[in-house]
Structure formats: C-alpha cells, structure tokens
Design a protein around this motif. Structure first.
Motif, PDB file in Angstrom:
ATOM      1  N   VAL A 277       0.847  -1.203   0.000  1.00 48.55           N
ATOM      2  CA  VAL A 277       0.000   0.000   0.000  1.00 48.55           C
ATOM      3  C   VAL A 277       0.877   1.245   0.000  1.00 48.55           C
ATOM      4  CG1 VAL A 277      -1.692   1.335   1.321  1.00 48.55           C
ATOM      5  CG2 VAL A 277      -1.974  -1.134   1.067  1.00 48.55           C
ATOM      6  N   GLU A 278       1.974   1.202   0.727  1.00 50.18           N
ATOM      7  CA  GLU A 278       2.903   2.329   0.728  1.00 50.18           C
ATOM      8  C   GLU A 278       3.538   2.511  -0.651  1.00 50.18           C
ATOM      9  OE1 GLU A 278       6.638   4.090   3.395  1.00 50.18           O
ATOM     10  OE2 GLU A 278       6.081   1.971   3.547  1.00 50.18           O
ATOM     11  N   ARG A 279       3.828   1.405  -1.314  1.00 48.28           N
ATOM     12  CA  ARG A 279       4.374   1.480  -2.673  1.00 48.28           C
ATOM     13  C   ARG A 279       3.344   2.092  -3.631  1.00 48.28           C
ATOM     14  NH1 ARG A 279       4.924  -3.034  -4.975  1.00 48.28           N
ATOM     15  NH2 ARG A 279       6.721  -2.599  -6.336  1.00 48.28           N
TER      16      ARG A 279
ATOM     17  N   LYS B 150      -3.395   7.081 -15.259  1.00 49.58           N
ATOM     18  CA  LYS B 150      -4.037   5.865 -14.767  1.00 49.58           C
ATOM     19  C   LYS B 150      -3.007   4.975 -14.079  1.00 49.58           C
ATOM     20  CE  LYS B 150      -7.941   5.516 -17.978  1.00 49.58           C
ATOM     21  NZ  LYS B 150      -7.785   6.815 -18.637  1.00 49.58           N
ATOM     22  N   LEU B 151      -3.384   4.468 -12.891  1.00 46.88           N
ATOM     23  CA  LEU B 151      -2.519   3.582 -12.105  1.00 46.88           C
ATOM     24  C   LEU B 151      -3.117   2.185 -12.106  1.00 46.88           C
ATOM     25  CD1 LEU B 151      -0.285   2.833 -10.148  1.00 46.88           C
ATOM     26  CD2 LEU B 151      -1.615   3.871  -8.291  1.00 46.88           C
ATOM     27  N   LEU B 152      -2.354   1.236 -12.608  1.00 45.85           N
ATOM     28  CA  LEU B 152      -2.777  -0.159 -12.691  1.00 45.85           C
ATOM     29  C   LEU B 152      -1.905  -0.983 -11.755  1.00 45.85           C
ATOM     30  CD1 LEU B 152      -3.561   1.372 -15.305  1.00 45.85           C
ATOM     31  CD2 LEU B 152      -2.958  -0.657 -16.581  1.00 45.85           C
ATOM     32  N   MET B 153      -2.470  -2.017 -11.140  1.00 49.38           N
ATOM     33  CA  MET B 153      -1.662  -2.876 -10.280  1.00 49.38           C
ATOM     34  C   MET B 153      -1.944  -4.345 -10.597  1.00 49.38           C
ATOM     35  SD  MET B 153      -3.473  -2.107  -6.599  1.00 49.38           S
ATOM     36  CE  MET B 153      -5.131  -2.691  -6.201  1.00 49.38           C
ATOM     37  N   ASP B 154      -0.894  -5.159 -10.487  1.00 52.39           N
ATOM     38  CA  ASP B 154      -0.947  -6.556 -10.914  1.00 52.39           C
ATOM     39  C   ASP B 154      -0.324  -7.427  -9.825  1.00 52.39           C
ATOM     40  OD1 ASP B 154      -0.908  -8.967 -12.203  1.00 52.39           O
ATOM     41  OD2 ASP B 154       0.407  -8.346 -13.835  1.00 52.39           O
TER      42      ASP B 154
ATOM     43  N   LYS C 101      -7.650  -0.955   1.041  1.00 52.02           N
ATOM     44  CA  LYS C 101      -6.626  -0.013   1.495  1.00 52.02           C
ATOM     45  C   LYS C 101      -6.079   0.830   0.345  1.00 52.02           C
ATOM     46  CE  LYS C 101      -5.178  -2.569   5.618  1.00 52.02           C
ATOM     47  NZ  LYS C 101      -4.089  -3.295   6.330  1.00 52.02           N
ATOM     48  N   ALA C 102      -6.123   0.274  -0.882  1.00 53.74           N
ATOM     49  CA  ALA C 102      -5.574   0.995  -2.036  1.00 53.74           C
ATOM     50  C   ALA C 102      -6.613   1.853  -2.746  1.00 53.74           C
ATOM     51  CB  ALA C 102      -4.982  -0.008  -3.023  1.00 53.74           C
ATOM     52  N   GLU C 103      -7.873   1.704  -2.382  1.00 52.27           N
ATOM     53  CA  GLU C 103      -8.955   2.377  -3.107  1.00 52.27           C
ATOM     54  C   GLU C 103      -8.765   3.888  -3.183  1.00 52.27           C
ATOM     55  OE1 GLU C 103     -13.863   2.497  -3.174  1.00 52.27           O
ATOM     56  OE2 GLU C 103     -12.803   1.604  -1.467  1.00 52.27           O
ATOM     57  N   LYS C 104      -8.288   4.481  -2.116  1.00 48.75           N
ATOM     58  CA  LYS C 104      -8.163   5.935  -2.068  1.00 48.75           C
ATOM     59  C   LYS C 104      -7.114   6.473  -3.043  1.00 48.75           C
ATOM     60  CE  LYS C 104      -5.117   5.740   2.006  1.00 48.75           C
ATOM     61  NZ  LYS C 104      -4.983   6.140   3.420  1.00 48.75           N
ATOM     62  N   TYR C 105      -6.308   5.566  -3.624  1.00 48.87           N
ATOM     63  CA  TYR C 105      -5.286   6.004  -4.567  1.00 48.87           C
ATOM     64  C   TYR C 105      -5.760   5.915  -6.019  1.00 48.87           C
ATOM     65  CZ  TYR C 105      -2.550   5.738  -0.342  1.00 48.87           C
ATOM     66  OH  TYR C 105      -2.102   5.912   0.945  1.00 48.87           O
ATOM     67  N   ASP C 106      -7.068   5.727  -6.191  1.00 48.72           N
ATOM     68  CA  ASP C 106      -7.692   5.783  -7.514  1.00 48.72           C
ATOM     69  C   ASP C 106      -7.028   4.800  -8.475  1.00 48.72           C
ATOM     70  OD1 ASP C 106      -9.409   6.601  -9.525  1.00 48.72           O
ATOM     71  OD2 ASP C 106      -8.183   8.325 -10.100  1.00 48.72           O
TER      72      ASP C 106
END
Length: 242
Positions: free
Chosen positions: A176-178, A191-195, A211-216
């Motif tokens: 989450v910090e990353r 746009k931020l994508l995570m895998d 926890k990551a939702e707030k980072y759009d």
C-alpha cells in the motif's frame, strides 16, 4: 499457398538484476522466435514466451504443435487454431497455449505480407489508435520507494498516460505504501494499474483493494488464481451485498 517448414530459435540472456513480481523471479530474459516458411517465399514470424520452463520443454511443445500447420494454407488460421486447441491432445494451458499463440501470430504475419495489408486492417480496423500502458514496478534488490517513484516518473515522461506496477510480493501494508508512492509520483491524471500475478487469497485481495482504493486504482489485475473459482466468488460476494 502452403506452409513448408516451421522452426523456432531460442534466445536467453541474464538480467543485470533479477526482477520479481508477486509470485515469480525472472533472472533471465527469454525470446523464442517462431518462423513459418511458405512455398511462395513469404516467411511469417511470431513470438512464444518461455519463462520458468526448460528450453527442452519449450522446443518440444513447439515441435508437437508444428505438425498441425506444415502443409496447410496459412489463411486457414482459425481452423488451424481450433485443431491445435483440441482438448486431451496437446493441452490448453501454459506452454501449449504460448506455442499456439506464437504460431498464430506468425500466420497473421504471413497473411499481412501476402496481401500487403496491415494486420490491423485484416482484423477489421475498428480504430487506428489504442490505449497503452508501461508495465514496471517490479521488485528488485536495492530498489526502494525512491527508485520506484523515479521509474514511474520516467514512464510518464516518455509519454505514457497509464502505468502498471507489481504488488503481492511484499506485506500488504508495505505494498500500500508502494502504491501511494507511485500515485504521488505520477500525479492524479495518470491511470494507475496494479498486478498481483495471482499472489493473494481472496481475503488478502479484498484487504489490499480496500486499502488501495483511495489512490484511484484503474484496475487490479490477477488478484487470485484464475482457476480458484471459490476465491473468485468469495471476492465478489462482499460487493454484491453493498
């Protein structure tokens, strides 16, 4: 036109620093180049992935598949795909699917060259532009938050309006910090994508997502194993009740 020969060349070289995602470490780069030759002098090229399997398995799978295309018309690519895809003969996963895909790319390459037409035109030319992203954000030895931020800033400077980062290879709060670091580095309009590369159980994926939702986050790729239907259903259940 007939396909007269099918071959593959395997290339491997070491990475200066191995990269790691949520599940796997990649110490080398793999390039398996497929070549289909025809009786009209047109050669089609395709690419087959091959990480995490031996060269012998990669070549063996390809050699098993090429029997379906030699002597065939490359314009019959849909039929050839179906014959390679038959269940209980050669398999539907992993290296088999990669070999089929690489051969199919080479078939389309032949069709494009034979007709002097861009493959995107042969596919219907629905659009002349597609959105793209730069994938990165791997875990590496000695790579901290500052290095991660610099990598993503470079991707944006190259003109990308979307970036993808790896998660699942560290404790959730650390990831989450990353994610927070990357969002700050790229700003609010990229746009931020995570895998996660299937690294989580469903309850871990839900915790991370909340926890990551707030980072759009634009999308969350492969949170759980695609064959783990129970986990997939469990992941969806909380959202259905809201």
């Amino acid at each position: 036109m007939k396909i007269t020969d099918a071959s593959m060349e395997i290339y491997r070289w070491d990475r200066p620093v191995p990269i790691r995602n949520g599940m796997y470490t990649y110490p080398t780069v793999a390039l398996n180049l497929i070549k289909l030759e025809t009786d009209e002098g047109i050669t089609g090229y395709g690419y087959m992935g091959g990480e995490h399997v031996t060269d012998e398995m990669t070549m063996g799978t390809f050699n098993n598949m090429k029997q379906y295309v030699i002597g065939q018309d490359p314009f019959d690519n849909e039929r050839l795909w179906a014959e390679m895809w038959q269940p209980k003969l050669v398999g539907r996963r992993g290296t088999s699917t990669r070999a089929i895909s690489g051969i199919d790319i080479a078939l389309w390459d032949i069709k494009g060259k034979a007709t002097d037409t861009s493959v995107h035109k042969l596919l219907g030319a629905y659009t002349d532009r597609i959105p793209v992203y730069i994938a990165g954000g791997y875990y590496e030895e000695g790579k901290g938050l500052n290095e991660l931020a610099a990598e993503m800033e470079t991707a944006v400077e190259m003109g990308s309006n979307a970036v993808k980062m790896k998660i699942g290879g560290a404790p959730i709060n650390e990831d989450v910090e990353r994610i927070s670091t990357v969002r700050e580095a790229i700003g609010p309009n990229i746009k931020l994508l995570m895998d996660a590369n299937c690294a989580y159980r469903y309850y871990e994926a839900i915790e991370l997502a909340r926890k990551a939702e707030k980072y759009d986050v634009f999308w969350f790729e492969e949170p759980v194993n695609p064959d783990d239907y129970e986990d997939i259903a469990s992941s969806a259940a909380p959202h259905r009740s809201q």
